[in-house]
Motif scaffolding. Structure first.
Motif, short mmCIF file in Angstrom:
data_model
loop_
_atom_site.label_atom_id
_atom_site.label_comp_id
_atom_site.label_asym_id
_atom_site.label_seq_id
_atom_site.Cartn_x
_atom_site.Cartn_y
_atom_site.Cartn_z
N ILE A 32 0.84 -1.20 0.00
CA ILE A 32 0.00 0.00 0.00
C ILE A 32 0.88 1.25 0.00
O ILE A 32 2.06 1.21 0.34
CB ILE A 32 -0.97 0.03 1.20
N THR A 33 0.26 2.36 -0.36
CA THR A 33 0.89 3.67 -0.27
C THR A 33 0.17 4.46 0.81
O THR A 33 -1.05 4.45 0.87
CB THR A 33 0.80 4.41 -1.62
N VAL A 34 0.94 5.12 1.65
CA VAL A 34 0.36 5.87 2.77
C VAL A 34 0.62 7.36 2.57
O VAL A 34 1.72 7.78 2.22
CB VAL A 34 0.96 5.42 4.12
N GLY A 35 -0.44 8.14 2.83
CA GLY A 35 -0.27 9.57 2.98
C GLY A 35 -0.53 10.42 1.76
O GLY A 35 -0.39 9.99 0.62
N ASP A 43 -3.76 5.33 1.02
CA ASP A 43 -4.10 5.75 -0.35
C ASP A 43 -4.64 4.59 -1.18
O ASP A 43 -5.22 4.81 -2.24
CB ASP A 43 -2.84 6.27 -1.05
N THR A 44 -4.43 3.37 -0.71
CA THR A 44 -4.82 2.19 -1.47
C THR A 44 -6.23 1.74 -1.12
O THR A 44 -6.80 0.88 -1.80
CB THR A 44 -3.80 1.05 -1.21
N PHE A 45 -6.81 2.32 -0.10
CA PHE A 45 -8.18 1.97 0.33
C PHE A 45 -9.15 1.99 -0.85
O PHE A 45 -9.17 2.93 -1.64
CB PHE A 45 -8.65 2.97 1.39
N LEU A 46 -9.94 0.95 -0.96
CA LEU A 46 -10.96 0.86 -2.01
C LEU A 46 -12.23 0.28 -1.40
O LEU A 46 -12.25 -0.89 -1.00
CB LEU A 46 -10.47 -0.04 -3.15
N GLN A 47 -13.24 1.11 -1.32
CA GLN A 47 -14.50 0.64 -0.76
C GLN A 47 -15.31 -0.07 -1.83
O GLN A 47 -15.45 0.43 -2.94
CB GLN A 47 -15.32 1.81 -0.20
N GLY A 48 -15.82 -1.25 -1.49
CA GLY A 48 -16.64 -1.97 -2.46
C GLY A 48 -17.08 -3.31 -1.91
O GLY A 48 -16.51 -3.81 -0.94
N PRO A 49 -18.10 -3.90 -2.53
CA PRO A 49 -18.65 -5.16 -2.01
C PRO A 49 -17.75 -6.36 -2.29
O PRO A 49 -17.82 -7.37 -1.60
CB PRO A 49 -19.97 -5.30 -2.78
N ARG A 50 -16.90 -6.26 -3.30
CA ARG A 50 -16.06 -7.39 -3.68
C ARG A 50 -14.75 -7.35 -2.88
O ARG A 50 -14.13 -6.29 -2.75
CB ARG A 50 -15.75 -7.32 -5.17
N HIS A 51 -14.34 -8.49 -2.34
CA HIS A 51 -13.07 -8.57 -1.60
C HIS A 51 -12.11 -9.47 -2.36
O HIS A 51 -12.51 -10.39 -3.07
CB HIS A 51 -13.31 -9.09 -0.18
N THR A 52 -10.82 -9.17 -2.18
CA THR A 52 -9.79 -9.92 -2.90
C THR A 52 -9.89 -11.42 -2.61
O THR A 52 -10.21 -11.84 -1.50
CB THR A 52 -8.39 -9.39 -2.53
N ARG A 53 -9.58 -12.22 -3.64
CA ARG A 53 -9.61 -13.68 -3.46
C ARG A 53 -8.31 -14.19 -2.84
O ARG A 53 -8.23 -15.27 -2.32
CB ARG A 53 -9.81 -14.38 -4.81
N ASN A 54 -7.25 -13.37 -2.96
CA ASN A 54 -5.92 -13.82 -2.54
C ASN A 54 -5.67 -13.48 -1.07
O ASN A 54 -4.92 -12.55 -0.74
CB ASN A 54 -4.85 -13.18 -3.42
N ALA A 55 -6.29 -14.24 -0.18
CA ALA A 55 -6.15 -13.97 1.25
C ALA A 55 -4.88 -14.59 1.83
O ALA A 55 -4.66 -14.53 3.04
CB ALA A 55 -7.38 -14.47 2.00
N ALA A 59 0.39 -7.93 3.00
CA ALA A 59 0.72 -6.62 2.43
C ALA A 59 1.85 -5.94 3.19
O ALA A 59 2.06 -6.17 4.38
CB ALA A 59 -0.51 -5.72 2.45
N GLY A 60 2.58 -5.10 2.48
CA GLY A 60 3.61 -4.28 3.08
C GLY A 60 3.37 -2.81 2.75
O GLY A 60 2.43 -2.46 2.04
N ILE A 61 4.23 -1.96 3.30
CA ILE A 61 4.17 -0.53 2.99
C ILE A 61 5.11 -0.27 1.82
O ILE A 61 6.33 -0.34 1.96
CB ILE A 61 4.59 0.33 4.20
N GLY A 62 4.54 0.00 0.66
CA GLY A 62 5.36 0.25 -0.53
C GLY A 62 5.98 1.62 -0.54
O GLY A 62 7.14 1.79 -0.91
N ALA A 63 5.23 2.62 -0.11
CA ALA A 63 5.73 3.99 -0.07
C ALA A 63 4.92 4.77 0.96
O ALA A 63 3.75 4.47 1.19
CB ALA A 63 5.61 4.66 -1.44
N ASP A 73 11.88 7.72 6.52
CA ASP A 73 13.22 8.12 6.11
C ASP A 73 13.26 8.15 4.58
O ASP A 73 13.03 7.12 3.94
CB ASP A 73 14.26 7.13 6.66
N ASP A 74 13.49 9.30 4.04
CA ASP A 74 13.62 9.44 2.59
C ASP A 74 12.37 8.95 1.86
O ASP A 74 12.45 8.27 0.85
CB ASP A 74 14.87 8.67 2.11
N LEU A 75 11.21 9.29 2.43
CA LEU A 75 9.90 8.96 1.85
C LEU A 75 9.61 7.46 1.81
O LEU A 75 8.85 6.97 0.98
CB LEU A 75 9.76 9.57 0.45
#
Ligand code: SF4
Ligand code: SF4
Length: 99
Positions: A32-35, A43-55, A59-63, A73-75
């Motif tokens: 995900i991307t934060v901020g 920033d990756t939040f997506l509201q919707g009725p469908r949820h990912t199949r790949n449980a 997840a990690g913090i990409g940026a 540190d350094d973004l």
């Protein structure tokens, strides 16, 4: 698909169960991307009725764009792990700590 190996902080919990990437209070996006520069929202939040199949995927913090957080540190997020939750109806990084 080409693959890369990269170290990033893991998201150990996300309480935003209305997000499509959330299954069982965990985030299953690749990363995900934060901020937006000031607020440590997901920033990756997506509201919707469908949820990912790949449980299986964790997840990690990409940026992270929050330079005012002491873990930034350094973004990039340098925390060991991060939790995400809801603050004022917005998905937020709960590990944020002001410098
Ligand atoms: S961390 Fe963000 S993208 Fe992942 S489940 Fe929570 S709100 Fe959704
Ligand atoms: S802990 Fe700080 S640096 Fe890490 S994602 Fe949250 S706001 Fe960004």
């Amino acid at each position: 698909m080409k693959k890369i190996m990269i170290e990033m902080p893991v998201i150990t919990e996300c309480m935003v169960n209305t997000c499509s990437y959330n299954v069982g209070s965990n985030c299953h996006a690749r990363a995900i991307t934060v901020g937006d520069g000031v607020h440590p929202g997901c920033d990756t939040f997506l509201q919707g009725p469908r949820h990912t199949r790949n449980a299986q995927q964790s997840a990690g913090i990409g940026a992270c764009k929050i330079m005012g957080c002491k873990h930034n540190d350094d973004l990039e997020c340098m925390a060991d792990s991060v939790k995400v939750g809801m603050i004022k109806n917005e998905a937020n990084c709960m590990t944020f700590s002001a410098r």
